[in-house]
Design a protein around this motif. Structure first.
Motif, PDB file in Angstrom:
ATOM      1  N   PHE A 195      10.277   8.788  -4.786  1.00 40.38           N
ATOM      2  CA  PHE A 195       8.884   9.179  -4.950  1.00 40.38           C
ATOM      3  C   PHE A 195       8.729  10.187  -6.095  1.00 40.38           C
ATOM      4  O   PHE A 195       7.821  10.090  -6.921  1.00 40.38           O
ATOM      5  N   TRP A 196       9.623  11.156  -6.120  1.00 44.59           N
ATOM      6  CA  TRP A 196       9.569  12.182  -7.172  1.00 44.59           C
ATOM      7  C   TRP A 196       9.664  11.517  -8.554  1.00 44.59           C
ATOM      8  O   TRP A 196       8.893  11.836  -9.467  1.00 44.59           O
ATOM      9  N   MET A 197      10.563  10.560  -8.700  1.00 46.87           N
ATOM     10  CA  MET A 197      10.670   9.868  -9.988  1.00 46.87           C
ATOM     11  C   MET A 197       9.425   9.036 -10.247  1.00 46.87           C
ATOM     12  O   MET A 197       8.936   8.963 -11.361  1.00 46.87           O
ATOM     13  N   PHE A 198       8.935   8.410  -9.179  1.00 49.16           N
ATOM     14  CA  PHE A 198       7.772   7.538  -9.331  1.00 49.16           C
ATOM     15  C   PHE A 198       6.605   8.319  -9.925  1.00 49.16           C
ATOM     16  O   PHE A 198       5.939   7.854 -10.849  1.00 49.16           O
ATOM     17  N   TRP A 199       6.377   9.519  -9.404  1.00 55.07           N
ATOM     18  CA  TRP A 199       5.231  10.266  -9.919  1.00 55.07           C
ATOM     19  C   TRP A 199       5.539  10.896 -11.286  1.00 55.07           C
ATOM     20  O   TRP A 199       4.801  10.718 -12.250  1.00 55.07           O
ATOM     21  N   THR A 200       6.659  11.604 -11.363  1.00 56.46           N
ATOM     22  CA  THR A 200       6.894  12.382 -12.585  1.00 56.46           C
ATOM     23  C   THR A 200       7.186  11.483 -13.784  1.00 56.46           C
ATOM     24  O   THR A 200       7.009  11.909 -14.921  1.00 56.46           O
ATOM     25  N   MET A 201       7.642  10.259 -13.536  1.00 57.85           N
ATOM     26  CA  MET A 201       7.965   9.403 -14.679  1.00 57.85           C
ATOM     27  C   MET A 201       6.961   8.280 -14.870  1.00 57.85           C
ATOM     28  O   MET A 201       7.184   7.377 -15.660  1.00 57.85           O
ATOM     29  N   THR A 202       5.878   8.308 -14.119  1.00 55.29           N
ATOM     30  CA  THR A 202       4.899   7.233 -14.331  1.00 55.29           C
ATOM     31  C   THR A 202       3.543   7.870 -14.659  1.00 55.29           C
ATOM     32  O   THR A 202       3.366   8.402 -15.739  1.00 55.29           O
TER      33      THR A 202
ATOM     34  N   ARG B 267      -7.288   9.634  -4.871  1.00 52.19           N
ATOM     35  CA  ARG B 267      -7.351   8.166  -4.938  1.00 52.19           C
ATOM     36  C   ARG B 267      -5.953   7.536  -4.991  1.00 52.19           C
ATOM     37  O   ARG B 267      -5.792   6.336  -4.803  1.00 52.19           O
ATOM     38  N   TYR B 268      -4.942   8.362  -5.277  1.00 48.92           N
ATOM     39  CA  TYR B 268      -3.582   7.834  -5.313  1.00 48.92           C
ATOM     40  C   TYR B 268      -2.943   7.732  -3.935  1.00 48.92           C
ATOM     41  O   TYR B 268      -1.892   7.135  -3.780  1.00 48.92           O
ATOM     42  N   LEU B 269      -3.576   8.390  -2.975  1.00 50.49           N
ATOM     43  CA  LEU B 269      -2.900   8.575  -1.704  1.00 50.49           C
ATOM     44  C   LEU B 269      -2.386   7.266  -1.076  1.00 50.49           C
ATOM     45  O   LEU B 269      -1.206   7.173  -0.735  1.00 50.49           O
ATOM     46  N   PRO B 270      -3.246   6.224  -0.949  1.00 55.65           N
ATOM     47  CA  PRO B 270      -2.729   5.001  -0.315  1.00 55.65           C
ATOM     48  C   PRO B 270      -1.527   4.416  -1.073  1.00 55.65           C
ATOM     49  O   PRO B 270      -0.552   3.986  -0.454  1.00 55.65           O
ATOM     50  N   LEU B 271      -1.602   4.425  -2.401  1.00 58.58           N
ATOM     51  CA  LEU B 271      -0.467   3.919  -3.187  1.00 58.58           C
ATOM     52  C   LEU B 271       0.775   4.768  -2.924  1.00 58.58           C
ATOM     53  O   LEU B 271       1.873   4.260  -2.707  1.00 58.58           O
ATOM     54  N   MET B 272       0.573   6.075  -2.932  1.00 54.56           N
ATOM     55  CA  MET B 272       1.716   6.958  -2.790  1.00 54.56           C
ATOM     56  C   MET B 272       2.342   6.843  -1.405  1.00 54.56           C
ATOM     57  O   MET B 272       3.547   6.901  -1.261  1.00 54.56           O
ATOM     58  N   VAL B 273       1.488   6.675  -0.394  1.00 51.92           N
ATOM     59  CA  VAL B 273       2.010   6.519   0.967  1.00 51.92           C
ATOM     60  C   VAL B 273       2.837   5.236   1.042  1.00 51.92           C
ATOM     61  O   VAL B 273       3.927   5.198   1.607  1.00 51.92           O
ATOM     62  N   GLU B 274       2.313   4.176   0.418  1.00 52.31           N
ATOM     63  CA  GLU B 274       3.058   2.913   0.428  1.00 52.31           C
ATOM     64  C   GLU B 274       4.371   3.060  -0.338  1.00 52.31           C
ATOM     65  O   GLU B 274       5.424   2.613   0.108  1.00 52.31           O
ATOM     66  N   GLU B 275       4.289   3.691  -1.483  1.00 49.01           N
ATOM     67  CA  GLU B 275       5.473   3.819  -2.336  1.00 49.01           C
ATOM     68  C   GLU B 275       6.527   4.696  -1.665  1.00 49.01           C
ATOM     69  O   GLU B 275       7.709   4.404  -1.698  1.00 49.01           O
ATOM     70  N   LEU B 276       6.073   5.756  -1.034  1.00 53.92           N
ATOM     71  CA  LEU B 276       7.008   6.655  -0.359  1.00 53.92           C
ATOM     72  C   LEU B 276       7.652   5.952   0.834  1.00 53.92           C
ATOM     73  O   LEU B 276       8.861   6.047   1.036  1.00 53.92           O
ATOM     74  N   SER B 277       6.851   5.243   1.594  1.00 49.74           N
ATOM     75  CA  SER B 277       7.341   4.474   2.737  1.00 49.74           C
ATOM     76  C   SER B 277       8.348   5.256   3.578  1.00 49.74           C
ATOM     77  O   SER B 277       9.494   4.845   3.720  1.00 49.74           O
ATOM     78  N   VAL B 278       7.897   6.367   4.138  1.00 49.04           N
ATOM     79  CA  VAL B 278       8.828   7.195   4.917  1.00 49.04           C
ATOM     80  C   VAL B 278       9.445   6.435   6.086  1.00 49.04           C
ATOM     81  O   VAL B 278      10.573   6.709   6.481  1.00 49.04           O
TER      82      VAL B 278
END
Ligand code: NAP
Length: 635
Positions: free
Chosen positions: A369-376, A102-113
């Motif tokens: 992205f790595w910080m976004f996930w590991t620190m949130t 369920r995180y995928l859309p958020l993560m794709v947006e946040e990563l914004s490759v």
């Protein structure tokens, strides 16, 4: 280091790299998935973030990255397409975890490759004719969220005015001048998603760097020139007949004027109205006394006896800075903060790392992205309260207990030579009950100094020349500094807001218990939006900039709804508002900060947690993607 770096310069830069992020960048650059097939990184809670990769793997990654960078410089390197399934594998790999689908859309947006600014409005006010062009918004405040709102409204072509009581932009980063003031979120995460800064001087940048960032961004987007500085909002009144807010503004000269707007966005922040303790004799103190957020520019503490009241996030930062200068320092502690070991808290970002962020394609995105996930949301479960927890009251669940033990041990280690101090500084409330602070050892080191005393006996009064505690001891002081926090529960404290039928927001509606739907809107206050409003603060999982970006997207969506549907006003339905608040209250009761017996500024005078968002970030992201017309009463 220039873009065209030599082989040895690149090698030196790679020595400063975050290797898991380099691995991900390499997949884009080479299409080689062999790194993904190896063991994923395993992050030690307080480790260096490199995920315990073997020396051979690190050497191999560096060698391949060197090659790719050299080829990229010569223009012979192409980028490999990444489909969503691969992206998800990569996300899980760098996170060292399985990120729920369920995180995928958020993560794709946040990563914004691809570097796309997904939250940028895709509509223009003029697209909707007069209904769009008649919109005129007032933004109150030109701090982080006010600047952001102005940028988005410019992008949508919506007319607005922006005022700020201060003489410049920057809000909290303009106002707070106390020594040691810095951000507690990693700098590379504490930046607008669409405006990365690859030149942050420190991993946790100081107030000057943060102020410079917001100042520069406001200049770059042409916002600063539009701000009416020194202008204070006195009150805002809803004119139901004309569907307008009539806002009284006080100019720097003291003159007032009333201006009509179709919508108002409050971006005044939560933590800027100093709260002084209600202690007898406070007014009689003879020497200089001030709040941390009102630090006098010219104060000289050298050789003075100084008393500091409070040991929250602000005092935690300025005490180690002033301790070496003062003759004597008494630190009055009521409740100790939890300390989160952060070895690089005061460390500079190396030039090599800055170069990689700018020049190794995709590296900056994956690093964020790595910080976004590991620190949130990656640490969210540690502060969840288990309703069946039967362990000690110093924790709220098994994971919370485990974290507590690790943190307490880290403090004990620092106090090995001062067991008396350990007893005072290890909190007895659960981790997450109050805001924890980032620690690199300077706090305990300051408390151990010969010229510093940590006083835990409660203060009973202030005298002209000192502070008296319950044991009847008076400790003399030349200067008194209040690190006692803010009127956080008293949202929008500096102005009155009169909604439908003239009901005032604070005295008739909130009555000390502020609530808003998604932190932003409430019934009978049409077209009135609050940023960083009730229940949008986060304790462990995330950066407030992320929240503001979500909120602003929603507010801009509401403005589009007004224009598109040719509406004059929208106000959230009472039942939607009530249901949301019930869910939030229920959610907060299951978190460490909502647990019974845990008190902090997160709870208001009624005992309700009015500050915090209790759910994972992904829920706020989803809820704020787009407003739903059915949630509103419209005219
Ligand atoms: P705070 O966290 O509210 O801390 C206030 C401190 O004063 C607490 O230790 C409190 O004790 C103490 N206190 C209050 N009244 C007292 C009294 N009558 N006697 C003795 N002690 C008293 O305030 P803050 O440190 O200014 O920080 C507020 C918030 O601002 C933070 O939580 C954070 O969100 C933000 N902030 C962030 C940063 C950063 O990012 N680095 C830095 C500064 C501030 P109790 O705990 O017992 O109430």
């Amino acid at each position: 280091m220039s873009v065209e770096a030599t082989r040895s310069q690149i090698e030196a830069a790679l020595n400063e790299a975050h290797i898991p992020s380099v691995m991900m960048a390499l997949i884009h650059l080479t299409g080689d998935l062999s790194d993904l097939n190896g063991e994923p990184p395993v992050y030690d809670f307080f480790g260096d973030g490199q995920g315990g990769l073997s020396a051979e793997r690190i050497a191999s990654v560096k060698a391949r990255a060197l090659q790719a960078l050299l080829e990229a410089q010569s223009g012979t390197r192409t980028h490999h397409p990444i489909d969503e399934a691969l992206l998800q594998r990569m996300m899980n790999f760098i996170a060292g975890a399985t990120i729920p689908d369920r995180y995928l859309p958020l993560m794709v947006e946040e990563l914004s490759v691809d570097g796309v600014d997904a939250k940028r409005p895709t509509w223009r006010a003029a697209d909707y004719g007069e209904a769009g062009t008649r919109l005129k918004v007032l933004i109150i405040g030109a701090g982080m969220s006010g600047i952001l709102t102005a940028i988005r409204l410019d992008q949508a072509g919506v007319a607005y005015e922006i005022v700020d009581k201060n003489p410049d932009v920057g809000g909290t980063w303009l106002e707070n001048l106390y020594p040691g003031c810095r951000v507690d979120n990693p700098s590379h995460l504490y930046a607008y998603s669409f405006e990365p800064n690859h030149d942050w001087p420190n991993h946790y940048s100081d107030r000057n760097a943060l102020f410079a960032y917001f100042h520069k961004t406001a200049e770059k987007y042409g916002i600063r020139a539009k701000v009416q500085f020194g202008v204070q909002v006195q009150d805002a009144r809803w004119d139901a007949k004309h569907h307008l807010w009539r806002v009284t503004l006080r100019d720097p000269s003291g003159q007032t004027r009333t201006v009509a707007y179709s919508a108002v966005v409050s971006a005044v922040g939560q933590l800027n109205q100093p709260r002084y303790p209600d202690l007898p004799g406070r007014e009689d103190f003879a020497g200089p006394s001030f709040h941390s957020a009102r630090w006098p520019k010219d104060i000289d503490l050298k050789g003075k006896r100084v008393a500091v009241i409070g040991t929250g996030a602000s005092a935690f930062q300025f005490v180690p800075e002033i301790a070496p200068d003062v003759a004597h320092l008494d630190v009055y502690q009521r409740t100790p903060p939890w300390l989160g070991p952060t070895p690089n808290y005061h460390e500079a970002v190396g030039e090599g790392q800055k170069w990689l962020l700018k020049n190794l394609p995709y590296y900056d995105r994956w690093y964020r992205f790595w910080m976004f996930w590991t620190m949130t949301d990656g640490i969210y479960d540690f502060v969840k309260a288990d309703p069946d927890w039967t362990g000690p009251s110093t924790a709220v669940g098994e994971m919370n207990h485990m974290l507590r033990e690790m943190l307490a041990e880290a403090i004990r280690t620092q106090c090995a030579d001062r067991p008396d101090l350990a007893d005072k500084v290890i909190p007895t409330y659960p981790m997450g009950g109050k805001r924890s602070v980032r620690d690199n050892g300077v706090w305990i080191a300051a408390l151990k100094r010969d010229n510093v005393e940590l006083v835990t006996d409660p203060i009973v009064s202030i005298e002209p020349d000192g502070v008296v505690t319950r044991e009847g001891v008076k400790r003399s002081a030349d200067v008194l500094i209040y690190g006692t926090g803010f009127h956080a529960s008293d949202f929008l404290r500096t102005f009155k807001v009169y909604g439908v039928e003239g009901r005032e927001l604070h005295s008739d509606v909130w009555k000390g218990d502020a609530r808003a739907y998604l932190g932003m809107t409430l019934p009978d206050f049409p077209n009135f939006f609050i940023l960083y409003g009730p229940n949008t603060n986060i304790v462990v999982n995330g950066s407030i900039i992320f929240f503001s970006e979500c909120s602003v997207r929603y507010v801009v969506g509401c403005l589009e709804m007004l224009a598109k549907e040719k509406l004059h006003s929208i106000s959230v339905r009472p039942e939607v508002f009530a249901r949301f608040n019930a869910e939030v209250d229920e959610g907060n009761s299951k978190m460490a900060w909502g647990a019974k017996g845990v008190n902090s500024w997160y709870k208001n005078a009624t005992g309700r947690v009015s500050q915090n968002w209790p759910f994972p970030l992904v829920d706020y992201w989803n809820a704020t993607l787009k407003p739903n017309l059915a949630d509103f009463i419209s005219t």
